[in-house]
Design a protein around this motif. Structure first.
Motif, mmCIF file in Angstrom:
data_model
loop_
_atom_site.group_PDB
_atom_site.id
_atom_site.type_symbol
_atom_site.label_atom_id
_atom_site.label_comp_id
_atom_site.label_asym_id
_atom_site.label_seq_id
_atom_site.Cartn_x
_atom_site.Cartn_y
_atom_site.Cartn_z
ATOM 1 N N PRO A 498 23.778 -3.519 -43.754
ATOM 2 C CA PRO A 498 25.204 -3.767 -43.165
ATOM 3 C C PRO A 498 25.520 -5.667 -43.660
ATOM 4 O O PRO A 498 25.043 -6.301 -43.199
ATOM 5 N N GLU A 499 26.872 -5.676 -43.671
ATOM 6 C CA GLU A 499 27.677 -6.684 -43.193
ATOM 7 C C GLU A 499 28.582 -6.382 -41.882
ATOM 8 O O GLU A 499 29.513 -8.134 -41.568
ATOM 9 N N SER A 500 28.108 -5.473 -41.184
ATOM 10 C CA SER A 500 28.847 -5.668 -40.116
ATOM 11 C C SER A 500 28.950 -4.548 -39.507
ATOM 12 O O SER A 500 28.015 -3.381 -39.580
ATOM 13 N N ASN A 501 28.767 -4.691 -37.465
ATOM 14 C CA ASN A 501 28.329 -4.136 -36.571
ATOM 15 C C ASN A 501 29.079 -2.310 -37.260
ATOM 16 O O ASN A 501 28.046 -1.364 -36.156
ATOM 17 N N ARG A 502 29.867 -1.707 -37.660
ATOM 18 C CA ARG A 502 30.501 -0.743 -38.127
ATOM 19 C C ARG A 502 29.660 -0.064 -38.439
ATOM 20 O O ARG A 502 29.883 1.737 -39.662
ATOM 21 N N GLN A 503 28.513 -0.475 -40.018
ATOM 22 C CA GLN A 503 28.087 -0.548 -41.249
ATOM 23 C C GLN A 503 26.722 0.659 -40.411
ATOM 24 O O GLN A 503 26.246 -0.057 -39.780
ATOM 25 N N GLY A 504 26.032 1.335 -41.576
ATOM 26 C CA GLY A 504 24.546 1.641 -41.290
ATOM 27 C C GLY A 504 24.709 2.314 -40.292
ATOM 28 O O GLY A 504 23.059 3.195 -39.924
ATOM 29 N N LEU A 505 25.744 3.075 -39.923
ATOM 30 C CA LEU A 505 25.150 4.379 -38.947
ATOM 31 C C LEU A 505 24.732 5.605 -39.206
ATOM 32 O O LEU A 505 24.260 6.222 -38.747
ATOM 33 N N GLY A 506 25.659 5.584 -40.231
ATOM 34 C CA GLY A 506 24.699 7.265 -40.501
ATOM 35 C C GLY A 506 23.595 6.857 -42.557
ATOM 36 O O GLY A 506 23.523 5.619 -42.795
ATOM 37 N N GLN A 507 22.642 7.981 -41.924
ATOM 38 C CA GLN A 507 21.823 7.549 -42.663
ATOM 39 C C GLN A 507 21.901 9.237 -43.365
ATOM 40 O O GLN A 507 21.783 9.688 -43.285
#
Length: 682
Positions: A498-507
Motif C-alpha cells: 500500500p502507498e497510502s493509508n486508504r489502500q489495502g483495505l480489501g482482500q
C-alpha cells in the motif's frame, strides 16, 4: 554501495511467510534490505524459517566479521538452487534436496509426477501415470486377469481358436503399448494425446482382428471399437484400483517407519552431492555465519552475542530478547499436544527430551556431536530418564545451546513431505498422588504453518521502536495476471505494498465452486484453510499492519509444492523478492512510511489506553481490597503492595481526567480498531 557500516545502519525486524519452495523469493529480498538496514529480530515459518535463519546467520557473519560477504552469499542462493544438482543429471539442486527414504522412493515419484502440471486433469493424469509405472507389478497382474477374460470374448467375436485368440490379444496389447509410448512423446495437451492414443489403438486392433478373423474390416472396426474401449476402461480401472491399494498400504507403513514423512531431510552419506535438505541447511547456515570451521554448528547463543568459548553451563538461562544482538524466532506445532510454540521455547514450556537413535536419523553428525556434548552437561546431576520402551532419553538443551538448524527443521516438517520431529515430555496429569511420574510420552512436532504461517506477532510492540516488515505470499489475482517473462517491476500483479493509508483495505477471495455437488470438496478445503490461516489473514487489512506487509503473488506453477520448478520460475521469484525489498526501501527508508506508521500506531495505542482507563471495572475501588488480600496471602511484600495500589490509583485518576475533559481520542483511531486483551505467550 551504502557507505554506512552494517552495525551503524538503522535496525529493522523481518517476518517471512511459509511455503516450502516459495522460500526462493526471500534471499534477494533480504540482501537488498541489508543494504539499508541491519536485522535485529527475524522470524518465520517453514520456508520462511529457512529464510529467517539464513538472514540471522548472514547478519551474524557480517557483524562479527567472520563472513563480510555473507549477504552476497545469501543473494546467490536462488541461482544455486535453480542450477543442475549434478552435471548431466536431470533436476535442479532444489529438487534433489528432497531425498525420499529408499522405501518411499516410488511414492515420492508419484507425487513428483503431478507437479508442475498446468491443470487439474494434467495433475491427475501425471500422478496416475506415475503410480501405474512405479507399481507395474500390480498393473501386469490386472492386464493378465483381464486378458483371461478377453480371450473367450475375442473367440466369440472372431471365431478364432483359443491359441489364436490369445496370440491376437497379446499382439493387440503390444500394439497398444507401442502406440501409447509414441503418442506420449508428441507435443500438445494431455487430453488430445489420450484421445489420439485411443483412436490409434482401436484402428490398429480392428485391422488385426479383420486380418486373422472371419469378419470384414467394417464389422471388425465396430467390434474392435466396442471391445477395445470396454477392455481398456475395465483393465484401467482394475489396474488403477490395485495400484492405488498397493500405493496406499505401502505408503502408510513407509511413512510410519520414516516419522510420517517421505523425506527425513538427512542421509547417511553426508558427504554425497547433492546433499539432503537438513545436511545442506546445516552447512549453509554455518557457512553464512562463518563458523563452518569451528567444532560446533551455529546456535541461538551465537546470535544473541554469547561468547563462543564460554563453558557449557547446565540449565543456562535465556538472554532477554531486548538485549539479544540478533533475535531469531521460528514457529513450530506440537500436534500431539494441539499446541503451537515459538522457538526458542518460552519459559515454563516444560522440559523436553529426545531419543538419540531417532534424532540421528534426522540430523547430521556435526549437530549430533554438539548435542551429545551439551546433553552430557545437562544430564549430569539428574537421574536417567527412560521412555516407555525403555530407551534412554536425553534432555533437550537450553535455548542458547540449541543449534539453529534444529529449530528450523522443527518448523519445516511439512506434513507427509518431510518427517515430523519426535520429542518426549512428561504428562503430569497422569501422575497419581504418591506415585512416580509415568515415563515421558512422545510428542510429534510438525510444520509451524499449521499454527501460524506468518507469525507477525513475534516482534510487535504497542509503540514500536523500529519497523517490523512482513513478507506475505499469495496466489495470482485475476485482475492482475502475472507474466513470468516480465520483471516484477514491469507489472502490477507481482508485488503489492500500500502507498497510502486508504489502500489495502480489501482482500480478494476466490469465488466458491458451488455449481455442482462436487463443490462440497471445495467447501471442506476452505474450512481447513480458514482454520489454519484466519489468524494470519485477519492482520492484512488492519491499520498498523497492512502498510508494512509487502505481498508477492505466485502463479500455480511457482513456489508451494513445486519441488522441481524450472530455472525461469526460480529466477522470476527471486526477482520478485528483490523488487519487494525495493518497494519497502522506497516507502520506509526513503519515504514517509516509518513516520506514518508511528502515527498510526500511536493513534491506535492511545485509543486503546483511553478505553482501558475509562472502563468501569478499572474505576471500581474494590480492587484495592484484592491487592491487600494478595499481600496478606504472602504474594506481595509491602513495597509491591504499595506500588500496585499507587498504580491503580494513578490509572483511575487518568481515567477521571479523561472523563472530565469532555473529549475523546477514540474517534480519531484508525479503523478497524483492535482490542486490548491478555493473550497467552506462544
Amino acid at each position: 554501495m551504502n557507505p554506512i557500516p552494517p552495525a551503524d545502519r538503522p535496525p529493522c525486524d523481518l517476518v517471512m511467510k511459509g511455503g516450502i519452495t516459495s522460500g526462493v523469493v526471500y534471499p534477494g529480498l533480504i540482501a537488498r534490505l541489508a543494504d539499508e538496514y541491519r536485522f535485529r529480530s527475524v522470524g518465520g515459518t517453514s520456508a520462511g524459517a529457512i529464510a529467517a535463519a539464513g538472514c540471522a546467520a548472514a547478519e551474524f557473519g557480517r557483524q562479527s566479521g567472520r563472513n563480510a560477504g555473507a549477504m552476497a552469499d545469501l543473494a546467490r542462493l536462488p541461482q544455486q538452487l535453480g542450477s543442475p544438482a549434478v552435471a548431466g543429471r536431470e533436476g535442479s539442486m532444489l529438487f534433489h534436496l528432497f531425498r525420499p527414504a529408499p522405501w518411499l522412493a516410488d511414492h515420492f515419484a508419484v507425487l513428483v509426477g503431478a507437479l508442475n502440471k498446468q491443470n487439474t486433469i494434467g495433475r491427475i493424469v501425471g500422478a496416475v501415470s506415475a503410480m501405474l509405472l512405479k507399481f507395474w507389478g500390480v498393473v501386469l497382474l490386472a492386464v493378465l486377469v483381464m486378458a483371461l477374460v478377453g480371450v473367450p470374448a475375442l473367440q466369440a467375436l472372431s471365431g478364432l481358436g483359443t491359441g489364436a485368440a490369445a496370440g491376437v490379444l497379446l499382439a493387440c496389447l503390444v500394439l497398444c503399448v507401442v502406440v501409447w509410448v509414441v503418442v506420449a512423446r508428441l507435443p500438445g495437451g494431455t487430453l488430445p494425446r489420450v484421445l489420439l492414443a485411443l483412436a490409434a489403438s482401436v484402428a490398429l486392433n480392428a485391422a488385426l482382428v479383420a486380418g486373422v478373423g472371419r469378419v470384414g474390416l467394417g464389422a471388425a472396426l465396430v467390434m474392435s471399437t466396442a471391445a477395445v474401449s470396454l477392455w481398456i476402461v475395465l483393465t484401467g480401472l482394475v489396474a488403477i484400483g490395485l495400484a492405488a491399494a498397493r500405493f496406499v498400504m505401502t505408503m502408510l507403513s513407509g511413512l510410519q517407519r520414516n516419522f510420517w514423512g517421505l523425506c527425513s531431510g538427512h542421509a547417511d552419506d553426508e558427504a554425497a552431492r547433492p546433499q539432503a535438505l537438513t545436511d545442506w541447511l546445516t552447512g549453509f547456515f554455518d557457512g553464512l555465519a562463518g563458523v563452518a570451521a569451528t567444532p560446533r554448528p551455529l546456535t541461538f547463543g551465537d546470535l544473541w552475542g554469547e561468547p563462543a568459548d564460554a563453558p557449557i553451563v547446565a540449565s543456562a538461562p535465556d538472554r532477554p530478547a531486548r538485549t539479544r544482538e540478533i533475535d531469531l524466532q521460528v514457529m513450530t506445532t506440537a500436534v500431539s499436544q494441539q499446541m503451537c510454540y515459538a522457538i526458542p521455547l518460552r519459559d515454563n514450556a516444560g522440559q523436553y527430551y529426545y531419543d538419540r537413535a531417532e534424532w540421528e536419523r534426522l540430523f547430521p553428525t556435526r549437530v549430533m556431536q554438539w548435542l551429545d556434548a551439551v546433553s552430557a552437561v545437562e544430564d549430569a546431576g539428574h537421574p536417567p530418564v527412560h521412555g516407555a520402551r525403555g530407551q534412554l532419553l536425553r534432555r533437550l538443551p537450553p535455548n542458547r545451546y540449541l543449534p539453529v538448524v534444529v529449530a528450523v527443521r522443527m518448523s519445516l516438517s511439512f506434513p507427509v513431505l518431510l518427517s515430523a520431529v519426535p520429542l518426549y515430555a512428561h504428562d503430569f496429569s497422569l501422575r497419581k498422588e504418591g506415585q512416580p511420574v509415568p515415563p515421558p510420552k512422545r510428542v510429534w512436532f510438525s510444520d509451524g504453518g499449521i499454527s501460524s504461517n506468518m507469525p507477525l506477532h513475534f516482534f510487535d510492540a504497542p509503540l514500536p521502536g523500529r519497523p517490523t516488515f512482513a513478507i506475505g505470499l499469495k496466489g495470482e489475482h485475476p485482475v492482475y495476471p502475472i507474466d513470468p517473462a516480465k520483471k516484477a517491476s514491469e507489472q502490477e500483479g507481482r508485488v503489492y505494498l500500500p502507498e497510502s493509508n486508504r489502500q489495502g483495505l480489501g482482500q480478494y477471495w476466490a469465488p466458491p465452486a458451488d455449481d455442482t455437488p462436487v463443490g462440497l470438496f471445495d467447501f471442506l478445503g476452505k474450512v481447513v484453510d480458514t482454520m489454519q490461516n484466519w489468524r494470519d489473514q485477519i492482520v492484512f487489512p488492519y491499520p498498523g499492519y497492512r502498510d508494512r506487509i509487502v505481498q508477492i503473488s505466485q502463479r500455480p506453477d511457482e513456489g508451494g509444492l513445486n519441488l522441481n520448478m524450472e530455472r525461469r520460475h526460480i529466477d522470476a521469484l527471486a526477482d520478485a523478492g528483490e523488487f519487494a525489498a525495493e518497494r519497502l526501501i522506497q516507502r520506509f527508508a526513503q519515504g514517509d512510511g516509518w513516520p506514518n506508521h508511528k502515527q498510526i500506531r500511536l493513534r491506535t495505542f492511545s485509543a486503546l489506553v483511553e478505553e482501558l482507563l475509562r472502563h468501569p471495572r478499572l474505576q471500581d475501588p474494590a480492587w484495592d481490597d484484592v491487592v491487600r488480600q494478595v499481600a496478606a496471602d504472602g504474594q506481595y511484600n509491602a513495597t509491591q503492595r504499595d506500588l500496585t495500589l499507587h498504580v491503580l490509583a494513578a490509572l483511575r485518576g487518568l481515567g477521571q481526567e479523561m472523563e472530565a475533559s469532555g473529549d475523546s481520542i477514540v474517534p480519531r483511531a484508525p479503523k478497524p480498531r483492535p482490542e486490548m486483551r491478555v493473550s497467552p505467550r506462544i
